[in-house]
Design a protein around this motif. Structure first.
Motif, PDB file in Angstrom:
ATOM      1  N   ALA A  19      49.353  28.535  56.861  1.00 48.67           N
ATOM      2  CA  ALA A  19      48.142  27.916  56.306  1.00 48.67           C
ATOM      3  C   ALA A  19      48.032  26.491  56.838  1.00 48.67           C
ATOM      4  CB  ALA A  19      48.200  27.907  54.783  1.00 48.67           C
ATOM      5  N   MET A  20      46.795  25.948  56.765  1.00 53.19           N
ATOM      6  CA  MET A  20      46.528  24.576  57.215  1.00 53.19           C
ATOM      7  C   MET A  20      45.498  23.963  56.273  1.00 53.19           C
ATOM      8  SD  MET A  20      46.005  25.269  61.319  1.00 53.19           S
ATOM      9  CE  MET A  20      44.665  26.437  61.111  1.00 53.19           C
ATOM     10  N   THR A  21      45.653  22.687  55.996  1.00 51.01           N
ATOM     11  CA  THR A  21      44.643  22.006  55.200  1.00 51.01           C
ATOM     12  C   THR A  21      43.463  21.654  56.102  1.00 51.01           C
ATOM     13  OG1 THR A  21      45.547  19.800  55.629  1.00 51.01           O
ATOM     14  CG2 THR A  21      46.373  20.985  53.655  1.00 51.01           C
ATOM     15  N   HIS A  22      42.322  21.434  55.478  1.00 47.04           N
ATOM     16  CA  HIS A  22      41.127  21.055  56.236  1.00 47.04           C
ATOM     17  C   HIS A  22      41.329  19.714  56.930  1.00 47.04           C
ATOM     18  CE1 HIS A  22      38.924  24.494  54.865  1.00 47.04           C
ATOM     19  NE2 HIS A  22      39.099  24.164  53.600  1.00 47.04           N
ATOM     20  N   SER A  23      42.061  18.803  56.295  1.00 45.18           N
ATOM     21  CA  SER A  23      42.285  17.490  56.920  1.00 45.18           C
ATOM     22  C   SER A  23      43.137  17.633  58.183  1.00 45.18           C
ATOM     23  CB  SER A  23      42.909  16.503  55.943  1.00 45.18           C
ATOM     24  OG  SER A  23      44.137  16.982  55.454  1.00 45.18           O
ATOM     25  N   PHE A  24      44.157  18.502  58.164  1.00 43.48           N
ATOM     26  CA  PHE A  24      44.961  18.737  59.371  1.00 43.48           C
ATOM     27  C   PHE A  24      44.093  19.318  60.486  1.00 43.48           C
ATOM     28  CE2 PHE A  24      47.042  21.661  62.207  1.00 43.48           C
ATOM     29  CZ  PHE A  24      48.032  20.865  62.775  1.00 43.48           C
ATOM     30  N   VAL A  25      43.333  20.362  60.166  1.00 44.75           N
ATOM     31  CA  VAL A  25      42.516  21.037  61.184  1.00 44.75           C
ATOM     32  C   VAL A  25      41.482  20.086  61.768  1.00 44.75           C
ATOM     33  CG1 VAL A  25      40.925  22.942  61.652  1.00 44.75           C
ATOM     34  CG2 VAL A  25      42.850  23.294  60.110  1.00 44.75           C
ATOM     35  N   ASP A  26      40.853  19.278  60.936  1.00 43.32           N
ATOM     36  CA  ASP A  26      39.845  18.345  61.424  1.00 43.32           C
ATOM     37  C   ASP A  26      40.467  17.326  62.380  1.00 43.32           C
ATOM     38  OD1 ASP A  26      37.086  17.273  61.336  1.00 43.32           O
ATOM     39  OD2 ASP A  26      38.121  15.514  60.539  1.00 43.32           O
ATOM     40  N   GLU A  27      41.600  16.769  62.000  1.00 39.65           N
ATOM     41  CA  GLU A  27      42.258  15.763  62.837  1.00 39.65           C
ATOM     42  C   GLU A  27      42.794  16.372  64.130  1.00 39.65           C
ATOM     43  OE1 GLU A  27      43.010  11.962  63.736  1.00 39.65           O
ATOM     44  OE2 GLU A  27      42.190  12.526  61.798  1.00 39.65           O
ATOM     45  N   PHE A  28      43.348  17.564  64.061  1.00 38.20           N
ATOM     46  CA  PHE A  28      43.935  18.213  65.239  1.00 38.20           C
ATOM     47  C   PHE A  28      42.870  18.868  66.120  1.00 38.20           C
ATOM     48  CE2 PHE A  28      45.767  22.305  66.907  1.00 38.20           C
ATOM     49  CZ  PHE A  28      46.470  21.737  67.964  1.00 38.20           C
ATOM     50  N   LEU A  29      42.173  19.829  65.562  1.00 41.50           N
ATOM     51  CA  LEU A  29      41.260  20.642  66.366  1.00 41.50           C
ATOM     52  C   LEU A  29      39.866  20.038  66.457  1.00 41.50           C
ATOM     53  CD1 LEU A  29      41.754  23.237  67.883  1.00 41.50           C
ATOM     54  CD2 LEU A  29      40.888  24.494  65.929  1.00 41.50           C
ATOM     55  N   GLY A  30      39.342  19.535  65.341  1.00 41.61           N
ATOM     56  CA  GLY A  30      38.002  18.948  65.349  1.00 41.61           C
ATOM     57  C   GLY A  30      37.896  17.810  66.348  1.00 41.61           C
ATOM     58  N   LYS A  31      38.857  16.899  66.318  1.00 43.27           N
ATOM     59  CA  LYS A  31      38.823  15.757  67.232  1.00 43.27           C
ATOM     60  C   LYS A  31      39.154  16.180  68.667  1.00 43.27           C
ATOM     61  CE  LYS A  31      39.336  12.053  63.930  1.00 43.27           C
ATOM     62  NZ  LYS A  31      40.106  10.878  63.510  1.00 43.27           N
ATOM     63  N   PHE A  32      39.980  17.223  68.841  1.00 43.87           N
ATOM     64  CA  PHE A  32      40.245  17.725  70.191  1.00 43.87           C
ATOM     65  C   PHE A  32      38.952  18.259  70.808  1.00 43.87           C
ATOM     66  CE2 PHE A  32      41.167  21.207  73.112  1.00 43.87           C
ATOM     67  CZ  PHE A  32      41.886  20.513  74.079  1.00 43.87           C
ATOM     68  N   TYR A  33      38.162  18.991  70.029  1.00 40.83           N
ATOM     69  CA  TYR A  33      36.901  19.520  70.554  1.00 40.83           C
ATOM     70  C   TYR A  33      35.879  18.410  70.829  1.00 40.83           C
ATOM     71  CZ  TYR A  33      37.905  24.449  70.703  1.00 40.83           C
ATOM     72  OH  TYR A  33      38.409  25.668  71.065  1.00 40.83           O
ATOM     73  N   VAL A  34      35.949  17.299  70.105  1.00 41.47           N
ATOM     74  CA  VAL A  34      35.102  16.149  70.418  1.00 41.47           C
ATOM     75  C   VAL A  34      35.485  15.605  71.798  1.00 41.47           C
ATOM     76  CG1 VAL A  34      34.600  13.737  69.803  1.00 41.47           C
ATOM     77  CG2 VAL A  34      34.595  15.509  68.032  1.00 41.47           C
ATOM     78  N   SER A  35      36.783  15.477  72.063  1.00 40.10           N
ATOM     79  CA  SER A  35      37.257  15.008  73.372  1.00 40.10           C
ATOM     80  C   SER A  35      36.857  15.965  74.485  1.00 40.10           C
ATOM     81  CB  SER A  35      38.782  14.850  73.372  1.00 40.10           C
ATOM     82  OG  SER A  35      39.181  13.852  72.486  1.00 40.10           O
ATOM     83  N   LEU A  36      36.910  17.237  74.200  1.00 42.64           N
ATOM     84  CA  LEU A  36      36.531  18.255  75.181  1.00 42.64           C
ATOM     85  C   LEU A  36      35.040  18.144  75.509  1.00 42.64           C
ATOM     86  CD1 LEU A  36      37.851  20.696  76.653  1.00 42.64           C
ATOM     87  CD2 LEU A  36      37.059  22.107  74.762  1.00 42.64           C
TER      88      LEU A  36
END
Length: 182
Positions: A54-71
């Motif tokens: 499982a993952m919290t929304h804050s972890f996913v946003d910081e890890f994946l959300g911001k990675f997709y912004v960089s992409l």
């Protein structure tokens, strides 16, 4: 004949892991970006969530959300990006994060889109059917304008769902691109 593309797999966690906090997400994103920067040539990136319970929304946003912004900004260059190893719980966390950010991602196993997919799911499904195509061919297949097709294709390329390259000899002058699945 299509050249085989280099696939870089980034394992997110060890089996049985529960991922939480923005700090942990930022650390994991830094690890991912460092591994990715050292890869040459630009690979197809596979982010592997196998074993993550499982993952919290804050972890996913910081890890994946911001990675997709960089992409999307072009700070990270990839031929393609896909997410693999998601279970029902982690898939839901990813989908919520991406919807909130108006982003989307490709789930690798079944090539479905997660996140803000409103009209993009049909566009991606048609792109998969076509395989290699120009914007005009996609527009014709979907019954939409070329401008609309180009806007959708831009988003799919930014998300790493499609690759774009110059098309040989445009008939009407100007730049023309071919789109393919990574």
């Amino acid at each position: 004949m299509k050249a085989k593309q280099y696939v870089l797999t980034f394992p997110v966690s060890e089996p049985g892991t529960f991922l939480s906090t923005r700090g942990t997400g930022a650390h994991k994103r830094s690890e991912l970006e460092a591994v990715f920067r050292s890869a040459s040539p630009a690979p197809v990136l596979e982010i592997d969530f196998t074993g993550t319970e499982a993952m919290t929304h804050s972890f996913v946003d910081e890890f994946l959300g911001k990675f997709y912004v960089s992409l999307a900004a072009g700070d990270v260059q990839a031929v393609g990006v896909r997410l693999v190893g998601l279970n029902e719980e982690t898939r839901e966390s990813v989908a919520v994060c991406l919807e909130r950010r108006k982003q989307f991602a490709v789930q690798g196993e079944d090539h479905t889109l997660l996140g803000d997919t409103n009209v993009m799911a049909d566009t991606y499904a048609q792109a998969r059917k076509l395989g290699a195509f120009r914007a005009q061919e996609l527009a014709d297949a979907l019954g939409i304008s070329v401008t609309n097709a180009n806007n959708r294709l831009k988003r799919l390329v930014q998300a790493g769902a499609l690759s774009r390259g110059r098309a040989p000899g445009p008939e009407r002058g100007g730049k023309e691109f071919m789109y393919t699945l990574p």
